[in-house]
Design a protein around this motif. Structure first.
Motif, PDB file in Angstrom:
ATOM      1  N   GLY A 112      21.129   1.260 -15.194  1.00 14.58           N
ATOM      2  CA  GLY A 112      20.618   2.338 -16.030  1.00 14.58           C
ATOM      3  C   GLY A 112      19.149   2.207 -16.389  1.00 14.58           C
ATOM      4  N   ALA A 113      18.571   1.043 -16.139  1.00 14.59           N
ATOM      5  CA  ALA A 113      17.162   0.823 -16.492  1.00 14.59           C
ATOM      6  C   ALA A 113      16.249   1.528 -15.486  1.00 14.59           C
ATOM      7  N   PRO A 114      15.092   1.999 -15.959  1.00 13.84           N
ATOM      8  CA  PRO A 114      14.131   2.566 -15.010  1.00 13.84           C
ATOM      9  C   PRO A 114      13.491   1.435 -14.200  1.00 13.84           C
ATOM     10  N   VAL A 115      13.102   1.761 -12.985  1.00 17.57           N
ATOM     11  CA  VAL A 115      12.481   0.764 -12.128  1.00 17.57           C
ATOM     12  C   VAL A 115      11.362   1.440 -11.337  1.00 17.57           C
ATOM     13  N   GLU A 116      10.248   0.742 -11.229  1.00 21.39           N
ATOM     14  CA  GLU A 116       9.137   1.230 -10.415  1.00 21.39           C
ATOM     15  C   GLU A 116       9.270   0.595  -9.039  1.00 21.39           C
ATOM     16  N   LEU A 117       9.184   1.430  -8.003  1.00 22.34           N
ATOM     17  CA  LEU A 117       9.354   0.916  -6.652  1.00 22.34           C
ATOM     18  C   LEU A 117       8.357   1.571  -5.711  1.00 22.34           C
ATOM     19  N   ARG A 118       8.257   1.026  -4.539  1.00 21.94           N
ATOM     20  CA  ARG A 118       7.387   1.582  -3.502  1.00 21.94           C
ATOM     21  C   ARG A 118       8.261   1.991  -2.324  1.00 21.94           C
ATOM     22  N   TYR A 119       7.861   3.068  -1.638  1.00 27.55           N
ATOM     23  CA  TYR A 119       8.621   3.558  -0.495  1.00 27.55           C
ATOM     24  C   TYR A 119       7.686   3.811   0.679  1.00 27.55           C
TER      25      TYR A 119
ATOM     26  N   ARG B  60       0.809  -1.228   0.000  1.00 26.74           N
ATOM     27  CA  ARG B  60       0.000   0.000   0.000  1.00 26.74           C
ATOM     28  C   ARG B  60       0.842   1.278   0.000  1.00 26.74           C
ATOM     29  N   TRP B  61       2.161   1.139  -0.086  1.00 27.02           N
ATOM     30  CA  TRP B  61       3.032   2.310  -0.104  1.00 27.02           C
ATOM     31  C   TRP B  61       2.929   3.053  -1.435  1.00 27.02           C
ATOM     32  N   PRO B  62       3.267   4.340  -1.428  1.00 28.28           N
ATOM     33  CA  PRO B  62       3.257   5.110  -2.680  1.00 28.28           C
ATOM     34  C   PRO B  62       4.292   4.572  -3.680  1.00 28.28           C
ATOM     35  N   VAL B  63       3.997   4.771  -4.952  1.00 27.59           N
ATOM     36  CA  VAL B  63       4.873   4.298  -6.028  1.00 27.59           C
ATOM     37  C   VAL B  63       5.647   5.482  -6.599  1.00 27.59           C
ATOM     38  N   VAL B  64       6.910   5.237  -6.918  1.00 30.49           N
ATOM     39  CA  VAL B  64       7.759   6.243  -7.554  1.00 30.49           C
ATOM     40  C   VAL B  64       8.672   5.524  -8.556  1.00 30.49           C
ATOM     41  N   ARG B  65       9.100   6.251  -9.569  1.00 31.40           N
ATOM     42  CA  ARG B  65      10.036   5.663 -10.534  1.00 31.40           C
ATOM     43  C   ARG B  65      11.456   6.001 -10.113  1.00 31.40           C
ATOM     44  N   GLY B  66      12.315   5.055 -10.275  1.00 30.90           N
ATOM     45  CA  GLY B  66      13.722   5.234  -9.941  1.00 30.90           C
ATOM     46  C   GLY B  66      14.584   4.700 -11.059  1.00 30.90           C
ATOM     47  N   SER B  67      15.868   4.577 -10.788  1.00 30.91           N
ATOM     48  CA  SER B  67      16.815   4.107 -11.791  1.00 30.91           C
ATOM     49  C   SER B  67      17.762   3.095 -11.154  1.00 30.91           C
TER      50      SER B  67
END
Length: 174
Positions: free
Chosen positions: A100-107, A33-40
């Protein structure tokens, strides 16, 4: 005294295990249920872990992300252990996250430095540690209570019976 110290050590050890495993299970559950953000992805590799009897492989992914104005890096893929005895399986996993690839993660909204890529899954080991630690803590607590009870019983038996000064009346014989 030795039994008391051993019981306390076992109880503390059980509580620590239950707490540590329970925290991982809770984080895995809450992370869905944590918010999603894009990272690298910064780097990805496979770590080789050797012990006397076995070799296991652990995928290692380091990534960065930004929450608001703060920049973070993390290495948590999932809250479950991802170690495997198969190097090919670990390499296949790492290939999904090339540098270098984008990754979707939760924090974690309370602590944005805590993040995961594959959230929501606790490993069997986490449940075993949680339940095993809880059972050990309960067993040690029960043993400590029994030790306390037996000590109290022994003290009661050692107390002298108070005398009232007068002997009980005897029946007259005729």
């Amino acid at each position: 005294m030795k039994k008391l110290v051993l019981g306390l050590v076992l109880w503390v050890f059980g509580v620590v295990l239950a707490f540590g495993g329970g925290r991982m299970v809770y984080r895995a559950w809450a992370s869905e249920r944590w918010p999603v953000v894009r990272g690298s992805v910064l780097s990805s590799s496979v770590e080789t872990l050797r012990s006397r009897r076995s070799v296991s492989f652990r995928p290692h992914v380091r990534y960065s992300y930004t929450v608001g104005t703060e920049h973070f890096t993390s290495e948590t893929i999932a809250f479950a252990a991802l170690d495997t005895g198969n190097s090919q399986e670990a390499n296949d996993y790492v290939r999904r996250f090339p540098a270098g690839a984008p990754v979707e993660l939760r924090y974690s909204p309370e602590h944005p430095s805590i993040a995961c890529i594959e959230c929501g899954h606790a490993g069997l080991a986490d449940y075993v540690v949680t339940v095993g630690g809880g059972l050990l803590a309960l067993y040690a607590a029960w043993g400590l209570l029994e030790l306390l009870r037996s000590g109290l019983r022994a003290r009661r038996r050692q107390r002298p019976i108070p005398s009232g000064g007068a002997a009980p009346p005897q029946a007259a014989r005729g």
